[in-house]
Design a protein around this motif. Structure first.
Motif, short mmCIF file in Angstrom:
data_model
loop_
_atom_site.label_atom_id
_atom_site.label_comp_id
_atom_site.label_asym_id
_atom_site.label_seq_id
_atom_site.Cartn_x
_atom_site.Cartn_y
_atom_site.Cartn_z
N ASP A 1 0.91 -1.14 0.07
CA ASP A 1 0.08 -0.01 -0.07
C ASP A 1 0.93 1.27 0.05
N ALA A 2 0.27 2.41 0.13
CA ALA A 2 0.78 3.61 0.00
C ALA A 2 1.93 3.79 1.16
N SER A 3 1.64 3.22 2.11
CA SER A 3 2.72 3.28 3.23
C SER A 3 3.99 2.30 3.28
N GLY A 4 3.82 1.36 2.16
CA GLY A 4 4.99 0.48 1.96
C GLY A 4 4.52 -1.04 2.62
N LYS A 5 3.48 -1.04 3.34
CA LYS A 5 3.06 -2.23 3.92
C LYS A 5 2.59 -3.42 2.80
N THR A 6 3.10 -4.68 3.19
CA THR A 6 2.48 -5.54 2.20
C THR A 6 1.23 -5.99 2.46
N ILE A 7 0.20 -5.90 1.40
CA ILE A 7 -1.15 -6.22 1.37
C ILE A 7 -1.69 -7.41 1.08
N SER A 8 -0.95 -7.87 0.15
CA SER A 8 -1.23 -9.30 -0.59
C SER A 8 -0.12 -9.75 -1.05
N THR A 9 0.06 -10.97 -0.90
CA THR A 9 0.91 -12.09 -1.65
C THR A 9 0.40 -13.19 -2.33
N TYR A 10 0.99 -13.49 -3.75
CA TYR A 10 0.46 -14.47 -4.41
C TYR A 10 1.55 -15.37 -4.76
N ILE A 11 1.02 -16.74 -4.62
CA ILE A 11 2.56 -17.69 -5.04
C ILE A 11 1.75 -18.67 -6.01
N GLY A 12 2.26 -18.66 -7.28
CA GLY A 12 1.66 -19.54 -8.21
C GLY A 12 2.89 -20.46 -8.73
N TYR A 13 2.41 -21.76 -8.74
CA TYR A 13 3.43 -22.99 -8.78
C TYR A 13 2.89 -23.88 -9.88
N THR A 14 3.83 -23.97 -11.04
CA THR A 14 3.66 -25.06 -12.12
C THR A 14 4.50 -26.10 -12.00
N ASP A 15 3.91 -27.23 -12.01
CA ASP A 15 4.98 -28.23 -11.85
C ASP A 15 5.47 -28.73 -13.11
N ALA A 16 6.23 -29.88 -13.34
CA ALA A 16 6.95 -30.46 -14.42
C ALA A 16 5.79 -30.83 -15.47
N ASP A 17 4.70 -31.11 -15.05
CA ASP A 17 3.66 -31.63 -15.96
C ASP A 17 2.80 -30.85 -16.65
N GLY A 18 2.78 -29.50 -16.07
CA GLY A 18 1.94 -28.22 -16.25
C GLY A 18 0.88 -28.19 -15.41
N LYS A 19 0.78 -28.85 -14.12
CA LYS A 19 -0.32 -28.70 -13.34
C LYS A 19 -0.17 -27.65 -12.40
N ALA A 20 -1.03 -26.48 -12.43
CA ALA A 20 -0.76 -25.38 -11.57
C ALA A 20 -1.46 -25.56 -10.27
N TYR A 21 -0.76 -24.82 -9.35
CA TYR A 21 -1.41 -24.57 -8.11
C TYR A 21 -1.16 -23.12 -7.57
N VAL A 22 -2.17 -22.67 -6.54
CA VAL A 22 -2.12 -21.46 -5.85
C VAL A 22 -1.83 -21.84 -4.35
N LEU A 23 -0.57 -21.45 -3.87
CA LEU A 23 -0.08 -21.61 -2.54
C LEU A 23 -0.33 -20.75 -1.36
N PRO A 24 -0.80 -21.10 -0.34
CA PRO A 24 -1.27 -19.97 0.74
C PRO A 24 0.04 -19.20 1.00
N GLU A 25 -0.34 -17.87 1.00
CA GLU A 25 0.90 -16.78 1.23
C GLU A 25 1.50 -16.87 2.58
N GLN A 26 1.08 -17.68 3.64
CA GLN A 26 1.81 -17.89 4.77
C GLN A 26 2.93 -18.83 4.55
N SER A 27 2.72 -19.59 3.40
CA SER A 27 3.92 -20.45 3.38
C SER A 27 5.24 -19.92 2.70
N MET A 28 5.50 -18.41 2.59
CA MET A 28 6.45 -17.94 1.88
C MET A 28 7.09 -17.06 2.83
#
Length: 373
Positions: A262-289
């Motif tokens: 946000d305007a104050s520099g605070k992180t307000i959203s995190t996105y983690i997208g993972y595509t495996d070797a076979d092309g299957k896609a996952y959305v991972l929870p932000e607290q995992s990173m």
């Protein structure tokens, strides 16, 4: 365009100015290079589809929504006639902004990271033109066909042709998608509440072949690219910025990350997208990173200080990774005030680390917006 604008009436010049103001102040999302806005937080769960699903190849091309872009980044290698090896990064992006019955604006950026020379070069363009005004949400012919002067991208079914040039560098590249497109947020549709909606997919691994003209020396290049396509009726909701990462690892997996501030520099959203070797896609929870900045770099041109090197730790059942990401050149800053009215850092990076206990290496791109002196 300058000759055409010379004969425009006073009211039309004012309309174009209004449109450019809207473009530069209301189209700010990861992948869109402006520092004036941020996204509302994105759900970690697939959004319930209330709009038509993405369909290929229909949705590769232009739409008639407020905002759209096609974004290519990649790494290339070549060997010249003397046997010397060359390594490059490249960025080519086309934006489209439609506002009511005002002329459509097409900014474009082209950049080359010449890793062998240790140099970064870029150029920018902007085309303003009147087009037909179909109903909102409509789409033209399938496939990509976007031109800004003699820069263009054309493609169908993940086979894309890119042309761009600037002083001392030109590309003529053919890209082929090696995996099915990854639909972000599970179905490729992200809703932003009052901000609107966005369709968003990536071709996370594209094979690159073609020609790079380096100081009038034609080189046959090969490599790997990443492509983002995003469009929708969305507008910005405030000030801030983001860090965006595309990561391609040598075990044929890919990761897309972004942190929105946000305007104050605070992180307000995190996105983690993972595509495996076979092309299957996952959305991972932000607290995992966890992301840790390792270094900083201050631009001698703008005085802006950017992060410059990161450690990314991801702990999730689908992905156990520790990655060290380092810029291949410190200075990969674009001052593009004549096209999109802003300054940002976007550059080629190298990656080392481990995934699920096995060593990995790779390459990627990082985009940094919203940083000031």
């Amino acid at each position: 365009m300058r000759l055409w604008m010379r004969y425009m009436s006073v009211w039309m010049l004012a309309a174009v100015g209004l449109l450019l103001t809207l473009l530069l102040s209301s189209c700010a999302f990861p992948g869109m290079t402006t520092t004036s806005a941020t996204l509302p937080q994105v759900s970690e769960q697939p959004t319930k589809t209330v709009l038509p699903p993405i369909e290929f190849p229909r949705d590769e091309g232009k739409h008639n929504d407020l905002t759209e872009w096609w974004y290519y980044t990649g790494h290339m290698q070549a060997t010249d006639a003397s046997g010397k090896s060359h390594t490059y990064g490249f960025e080519l992006v086309f934006f489209q902004a439609i506002r009511s019955n005002l002329p459509t604006v097409y900014p474009a950026h082209f950049a080359i990271s010449d890793i062998t020379r240790g140099e970064f070069h870029y150029d920018q363009r902007r085309l303003t033109q009147f087009v037909a005004s179909p109903s909102s949400g409509g789409q033209t012919a399938p496939g990509i066909d976007v031109h800004v002067g003699d820069w263009f991208v054309q493609g169908l079914n993940g086979k894309d042709h890119l042309i761009a040039s600037m002083q001392n560098y030109a590309i003529d590249l053919n890209l082929t998608g090696l995996k099915a497109p990854t639909l972000h947020n599970g179905n490729g549709l992200i809703t932003y509440g009052l901000g609107g909606f966005s369709y968003y997919y990536s071709r996370t691994r594209m094979q690159v072949g073609g020609t790079l003209l380096d100081h009038n020396q034609p080189l046959k290049v090969t490599g790997t690219a990443w492509m983002d396509h995003q469009w929708g009726n969305f507008l910005s909701l405030g000030g801030g910025g983001w860090d965006w990462y595309s990561i391609q690892l040598n075990n044929k997996t890919e990761i897309m990350l972004y942190f929105i501030r946000d305007a104050s520099g605070k992180t307000i959203s995190t996105y983690i997208g993972y595509t495996d070797a076979d092309g299957k896609a996952y959305v991972l929870p932000e607290q995992s990173m966890k992301a840790t900045v390792l270094n900083k770099w201050t631009s001698p041109t703008t005085g802006i200080t950017y992060p410059s090197g990161w450690r990314i730790d991801i702990k999730d059942p689908h992905l156990q990774s520790t990655l060290i990401i380092k810029p291949l050149l410190k200075n990969q800053e674009l001052v593009v005030t004549n096209s999109t009215g802003n300054v940002y850092w976007e550059g080629a990076v190298g990656i080392e680390g481990q995934q699920k206990g096995q060593p990995v290496s790779g390459e990627g791109y990082v985009e940094l917006t919203g940083y000031t002196r």
